[in-house]
Design an enzyme around this catalytic site. Sequence first.
Site, PDB file in Angstrom:
ATOM      1  N   ARG A  19      75.780  34.569 -45.078  1.00  0.00           N
ATOM      2  CA  ARG A  19      75.777  35.439 -43.905  1.00  0.00           C
ATOM      3  C   ARG A  19      75.534  34.629 -42.645  1.00  0.00           C
ATOM      4  O   ARG A  19      74.603  33.811 -42.611  1.00  0.00           O
ATOM      5  CB  ARG A  19      74.641  36.444 -44.100  1.00  0.00           C
ATOM      6  CG  ARG A  19      74.545  37.546 -43.086  1.00  0.00           C
ATOM      7  CD  ARG A  19      75.204  38.754 -43.627  1.00  0.00           C
ATOM      8  NE  ARG A  19      74.987  39.943 -42.853  1.00  0.00           N
ATOM      9  CZ  ARG A  19      74.293  40.998 -43.276  1.00  0.00           C
ATOM     10  NH1 ARG A  19      73.677  40.956 -44.432  1.00  0.00           N
ATOM     11  NH2 ARG A  19      74.222  42.082 -42.521  1.00  0.00           N
TER      12      ARG A  19
ATOM     13  N   LYS B 209      83.426  42.046 -51.146  1.00  0.00           N
ATOM     14  CA  LYS B 209      82.136  41.371 -50.969  1.00  0.00           C
ATOM     15  C   LYS B 209      82.409  39.891 -51.221  1.00  0.00           C
ATOM     16  O   LYS B 209      82.590  39.463 -52.357  1.00  0.00           O
ATOM     17  CB  LYS B 209      81.096  41.920 -51.939  1.00  0.00           C
ATOM     18  CG  LYS B 209      79.736  41.271 -51.759  1.00  0.00           C
ATOM     19  CD  LYS B 209      78.709  41.846 -52.694  1.00  0.00           C
ATOM     20  CE  LYS B 209      77.300  41.383 -52.379  1.00  0.00           C
ATOM     21  NZ  LYS B 209      77.149  39.947 -52.248  1.00  0.00           N
TER      22      LYS B 209
ATOM     23  N   PHE C 264      82.749  41.118 -40.375  1.00  0.00           N
ATOM     24  CA  PHE C 264      82.718  42.486 -40.897  1.00  0.00           C
ATOM     25  C   PHE C 264      81.945  43.472 -40.020  1.00  0.00           C
ATOM     26  O   PHE C 264      81.964  44.672 -40.278  1.00  0.00           O
ATOM     27  CB  PHE C 264      82.223  42.531 -42.352  1.00  0.00           C
ATOM     28  CG  PHE C 264      80.856  41.941 -42.592  1.00  0.00           C
ATOM     29  CD1 PHE C 264      79.714  42.633 -42.255  1.00  0.00           C
ATOM     30  CD2 PHE C 264      80.739  40.683 -43.173  1.00  0.00           C
ATOM     31  CE1 PHE C 264      78.464  42.088 -42.492  1.00  0.00           C
ATOM     32  CE2 PHE C 264      79.486  40.129 -43.412  1.00  0.00           C
ATOM     33  CZ  PHE C 264      78.341  40.837 -43.060  1.00  0.00           C
TER      34      PHE C 264
END
Length: 566
Positions: free
Chosen positions: A262, A257, A349
């Site tokens: 984002r 993580k 991802f």
Amino acid sequence: MDYSKLCSVYQALEGTSKGLEKTAILADFLAEIAKSGEYDLIYLLQGKAFADYDKNELGMSLQLVIRAISRATGLGDKEVVDEFRDIGDLGKVAESLVGKKKQQTALFSKKLTVEKVLQNVRKLPTLVGAGTVDRKIGYVVELLNSASPIEARYIVRTVLSDLKVGVGNGLLRDAIVEHCFDPQGDLDEKKEAKEAVQAAYDKATDFAEVFEKACKRKLDDIVLSPGKPVKVMLFPKAAGVEDAFRIVGKPAAFEYKYDGFRVMINKDDGGEIKIFTRRLDDVTRQFPDIVEFVKNNVNAKSFIIDCEAVGYDSKTKIYQAFQAISQRIRRKHHIERLVKELPIELVVFDIIFHDGNSLIGEEFGNRRELIEKIVRQEKFKITLADQIISEDAKEVETFYAKALEEGQEGLMAKSLSAPYKPGARIGHAVKLKPEDKDFDLVITGAEWGTGKRAGWLTSFDVSCLGKGGELLDMGKVSTGLKEKREEGLSFDEMTEMLKKLVLSEGGRKISVEPEIVVSVQYQNIQKSPTYSSGYALRFPRILRLRPDRGKGDIATLKEIESEAEK
Ligand code: AMP
């Protein structure tokens, strides 16, 4: 359609705080919209002029609206400001002053239509160049000149983006279900319809489109299209590795993580690349470096990839916490310099669209295989999230420890067989983080300081997100900010930002548009009848600004309840 008709709906909505009553009022009005075929009118119900994905700012400050009211009523700015001090709601000020003017002049005025209001409000963000301010005011004055007092109330609130009638996304969704699907139908069907409408909204982020498609029974026609932002999937927290396995199943994918922010990167058929944050802001211009990496290293005609942008130190090449690069989102000048000083690595991802096809129904394992195929990795430019696939808790614990050692925040655990759910927090993937006791909350009000700190806003009201999307008060926070800008997020910087968002003022307090999200650290959570959330944070402290997040991304009451129970 007459604007007065919509205003009666606003009044009815304002007159009740009961969700079911509001839904019924909304559903009735949706029937009118459906009859007229003017689906865009739904935006006005939301107090907007554009779809939610559209980040066009109307750019009407309190000052400009005060001037518009004074021009429309023939009164001086001072009289409007005085009235505002008394009433505290500029919409009601406009209502009262337009009412007085009408009594005196009994002027004939044209009937105002909903279409005209939408048309004028939509012009506000398009204006640029000399005379912009005057023309903006002009569009509002034109509306106020033909408005009845009650219409003036809602025109002003709409241009200030603060309608105050309590229509959140949850209520609108329920009203669409009520209008378009059998309201008397059985509960399971209703639940299914709700989920279908919600899923369609999460893809489109546009209630007009969703409503139109729902009326025509064509919700499935809503498709992703690169270039138009889509909501990201969200991740609940797991209590530990075993808990993560329990939620996502075995075996599962575990990834680092990363502590960045984002970004959803879109490339359309024409090759244009656009970068959106999770609050759907277009930040392409701020990140020419990311555009380059993606152009050179992702081999596909069109796509939407889900990524974390992570900062690293340009000299030591050590990864840095989000805070270090947060300026890159907000600053719109000296971009080339910032690219050099605060370099970023893009960690990919997930992928939800590829060469003309939506992949949101595809299993995560297959989506990951695809990014492995199309992304050419280059350290410190573009990489894939470090990943292991495991069913062994011990192996995962070792990977977890390694992630923390390397300065990352923890791990993500992801179900290999799950689809992607835009906008949803449903546990197809969960986060594993060491106990850090902080929440992202939105600032809804503030108070001016005194003495040495006069001139700065020094205490901030923060709110979390309620179950129906409403904001719930969680108390005040007044520590964590610095006196000098060089030392970090400062009172003076925060004051500057909040001053642009003022909705009303009274004494030393202001209320502001819920735009600014901050991470607030706390020692523990207490039940508190004083605040509408029912909870208060003890010893809260502002850790950092989250310019990448909006009010839809903040902590939910459910998360706060579950932390409080620990
Ligand atoms: P939080 O912000 O604490 O809710 O954690 C979720 C966020 O972690 C996501 O929104 C991403 O910005 C970030 N993140 C970092 N690494 C990953 C990863 N490998 N997969 C998904 N999200 C990630």
